[in-house]
Scaffold this motif. Structure first.
Motif, PDB file in Angstrom:
ATOM      1  N   LEU A   7       1.183  -1.542  -0.212  1.00  0.00           N
ATOM      2  CA  LEU A   7       0.281   0.080  -0.529  1.00  0.00           C
ATOM      3  C   LEU A   7       0.972   1.378   0.404  1.00  0.00           C
ATOM      4  N   ASN A   8       1.925   1.297   0.479  1.00  0.00           N
ATOM      5  CA  ASN A   8       2.830   2.122   1.184  1.00  0.00           C
ATOM      6  C   ASN A   8       3.650   2.477  -0.256  1.00  0.00           C
ATOM      7  N   ASP A  11       0.822   4.027  -2.597  1.00  0.00           N
ATOM      8  CA  ASP A  11       0.744   6.044  -2.280  1.00  0.00           C
ATOM      9  C   ASP A  11       1.695   5.971  -3.171  1.00  0.00           C
ATOM     10  N   GLU A  12       2.799   5.872  -3.208  1.00  0.00           N
ATOM     11  CA  GLU A  12       4.061   7.127  -3.940  1.00  0.00           C
ATOM     12  C   GLU A  12       3.787   6.353  -5.423  1.00  0.00           C
ATOM     13  N   LEU A  14       1.595   5.974  -6.939  1.00  0.00           N
ATOM     14  CA  LEU A  14       0.726   7.075  -7.393  1.00  0.00           C
ATOM     15  C   LEU A  14       0.595   8.450  -7.122  1.00  0.00           C
ATOM     16  N   TYR A  15       0.645   9.221  -6.156  1.00  0.00           N
ATOM     17  CA  TYR A  15       1.189  10.434  -6.496  1.00  0.00           C
ATOM     18  C   TYR A  15       2.927  11.392  -6.747  1.00  0.00           C
TER      19      TYR A  15
END
Length: 223
Positions: A7-8, A11-12, A14-15
């Motif tokens: 998930l982390n 998140d990175e 996607l950003y």
């Protein structure tokens, strides 16, 4: 734990991908209207740690890749299919989808900043090696991305059946080549401390080297 780590990472990722939507046009505008200033800033950032570089712009290879992707998207929107994908003879068999075609385009257009960077290194009196070549190559990726985008979009327009689009494409191609030559001439004159006439000649040789590489690759993958 593995799920949270995934998930982390997502998140990175996607950003990072979403930030391209903002920083690609910003980098493109700066590269078009402030090419010398942008290249000079990238040269200054060479002294910074890796995690502090390219905060206000996209990294050079990524910018070049996205410019080629945009040019390919324009061709696709016009209903055009890469001629190499349609060709099934010889080395063209290695290029059978849009991804492999994009990779080939990246290699071809990366040759222009490579040859120009090599000329800068040699003219500056440095030994030509991987370390001395890297930073000039990164600097060259910004105007090369503008060149690749303009040439790609212009070429796609020239293949359109509308006469207005055809003429507009020819103008874009000619303007792009002239723009690239002028920008590189100014940059060579600045970083090498030579006259603009001599700089223009050196740039012309570098562009001819890149064009020769493009032609050779084209022959290998279309015959």
């Amino acid at each position: 734990m593995d799920f949270m780590r995934w998930l982390n990472s997502l998140d990175e990722l996607l950003y990072e991908v979403m930030s391209w939507l903002l920083f690609f046009p910003l980098t493109l505008v700066r590269s078009i209207f402030r090419p010398i200033g942008t290249m000079a800033e990238i040269r200054q950032e060479a002294a910074l740690p890796d995690d502090q570089r390219y905060k206000a712009v996209l990294s050079p290879p990524l910018f070049l890749a996205l410019a080629l992707l945009l040019a390919h998207a324009v061709a696709t929107a016009l209903g055009q299919v890469d001629a190499i994908i349609l060709n099934h003879h010889g080395l063209a068999n290695l290029v059978n989808d849009n991804t492999s075609a994009l990779i080939l385009r990246m290699i071809v257009f990366a040759a222009f900043p490579l040859f120009l960077a090599a000329r800068i290194v040699r003219h500056s009196g440095q030994a030509l090696d991987r370390d001395s070549l890297q930073q000039p190559f990164y600097e060259q990726c910004y105007p090369a991305a503008v060149f690749a985008l303009g040439l790609g979009v212009g070429s796609s327009l020239t293949l359109d059946h509308h006469s207005l689009a055809h003429e507009a494409g020819r103008c874009v191609v000619v303007a792009t080549i002239g723009y690239y030559w002028v920008v590189e001439t100014l940059w060579f004159a600045r970083v090498l401390g030579i006259g603009r006439l001599r700089a223009a000649g050196s740039v012309l040789l570098g562009l001819l080297e890149g064009t020769a590489f493009l032609i050779v690759v084209g022959i290998l993958f279309t015959r």
